[in-house]
Scaffold this active site. Sequence first.
Site, short mmCIF file in Angstrom:
data_model
loop_
_atom_site.label_atom_id
_atom_site.label_comp_id
_atom_site.label_asym_id
_atom_site.label_seq_id
_atom_site.Cartn_x
_atom_site.Cartn_y
_atom_site.Cartn_z
N TYR A 259 -34.56 -14.72 51.36
CA TYR A 259 -34.62 -13.43 50.67
C TYR A 259 -36.05 -13.13 50.21
CZ TYR A 259 -33.46 -9.70 47.37
OH TYR A 259 -33.41 -8.51 46.71
N LYS B 162 -38.47 -10.16 51.73
CA LYS B 162 -38.85 -9.04 50.85
C LYS B 162 -40.37 -8.98 50.70
CE LYS B 162 -35.00 -6.94 49.59
NZ LYS B 162 -34.76 -5.51 49.85
#
Length: 658
Positions: free
Chosen positions: A555, A559
């Site tokens: 993640y 990102k």
Amino acid sequence: MKSLWNEAEAAALAGDLEQRVYSSRLLGGVPELVLHGGGNTSVKITQPNLYGEDETLLYVKGSGHDLATIDADGFAPLRLAPVLRLAELEALSDEEMANQLRVNLTRADAPDPSVEAILHALIPHKFVDHTHSDAILAVTNTPGGVDHIREIYGDSVVIVPYAMPGFELARTCAQILPGAMTDQTRGVVLMQHGLFTFGDTARESYGRMIDLVTLAEDYLASQKAWTISLPDMPMPAAELRNEIAALRKAMSDTAGRPMILQLHSDPLSLFFAGHDDVERLSQSGPATSDHIIRTKQFPMLGRDVEAFAAAYREYFAAHEGRARTPLTMLDPAPRVILEAAWGMISAGPTVKAARIAGDIYQQTMTTILRADALESWQALSSEHVFDMEYWDLQQAKLRREGQPPVMAGEIGLVTGAASGIGKACVDSLLARGAAVIGLDINPDIETMYADNDAFLGITCDVTDEEHIKAALEAGVRQFGGLDILVLNAGIFPKSSPIADIPTGIWQKTLDINLTANLVLMREAHPLLKLAPRRGKVGIVGSKNVPAPGPGAVAYSATKAALNQLARVAALEWGADGIRINSVHPNMVFDTALWTPEILAARAKHYGISIEEYKTNNVLRTAVTSHHVAEMIAEMCGPLFECTTASQVAIDGGNERVI
Ligand code: ZN
């Protein structure tokens, strides 16, 4: 035309006004009779006034109300006697007519009475119905219209030549009707305008409307002018989106504000737009003068917006002297476009306006083809059209729609739109007046805003390039282009240390959180470049970009890479005027990412309770999807006009970030 009258339903309605509401809705629900606020109805009711004296009131449709949805409050109660006297005047200005109608109301909060109120007063019958029936218009909008009407109805209708709606029409009728109406009269045909029927009961007046319209339909059928046989037409090319967006840019520049364009590639639109005689058929005028404020006098043929605008300026200059007061020219962009290979395109400053123009022109094409099959299409003259287009009472209808919201006419696309921050972004953009294309892998997206025509929900796997292209194509055909791109879709995979992370999880996270956004940005770039107020991209990043957490490498890394993608895009696309701004939310618990398991795992990781974890920020506040969406929407609005590549934290204050 089939009667929709249901005696059982009608019998259950007590008073005259309730009967009036009932049959008005029956009329309003049939597009072949009235479209979008067209037509009007009334009933005359004698009742005691404040002093106990009997007084006859004319309950006439309030201006701006739609017959399809009208209720008792939508009817304006007028004192009949003084309104009738107005028809005796030689002349009456629009302003004074509107004023007199207003001061003769018995209810201060009543809507403005229909501009046809005086005409309704003149007809002696209790119930009066007025529609713009397309069958009647197909017959009256021909050179031999009067003869056709006589052939259909004999002496059972009175024929009134075209007169400007409002006082002029009322005055014309005041001169013609008293001498012409007999006990046998069942209706009044207004040439190139529509039909009035009347009766002692709602049922009688409604029944006559249906009967008279049916006679016109039967006549057209007997002249082989009713059924329009449509040949198989080749469908438009599969990829039109960049061309449509370029047309929208030219339209918006001419109109001076972003415009919505809707493509209609149905068989009728394709047939009409590609008709050998399209110029003669389309370049005369509207079916009824009421349509002019929605469609302009006639459609643009092809895509030369500048030439259309130049012709419109000439038309304005040629006729503006007809008005007693100086006029301000309306924007010169067309509202209907006929492009042979595409079909019909309707346009307007809002989705609603574009939809209304499209609905009206669909009906108009049928009416034109029928009139032409009967004899030949002959619309109102330019003078009459101009008088209507620049009639102050008509302009008032548009003014009532008020100041447009900040994103009116703009089009946004949101990924992951079915829940959480994505859905909140949809709501925030819609609330600012934008049209929104919502993508989600959850097919519920297609029905989520079913009653809002400013929203198009598309089931889409953002990791599939073909899905992305198809979604953009569908969105542009529905709304005309793309101004705002909100990259929100993302996954937060199960927490896993680097030492244990399966390659499949890493790759899937990369595909959804990063690569899908690259593809979408690449495919959207030509459209964003054509955004009338310049393109905007809003990116949902994460607190993990400045402050990553252990166990969340897929993640955090994706990102962070998305953040870098945004920064490079800001550099590359600045020359195109496209700005890219990001938010870094944290602890937004009303989203699908935060399953109870993840919440429990993170709380445990920090050694605190779930409740403590939820407000574990400097401000001790709960951050919601709505907070994040509002920031994204503002970043895509005028407030951030001079800002690109900014990153704003929405995390309640995070000590590690600070
Ligand atoms: Zn009318």
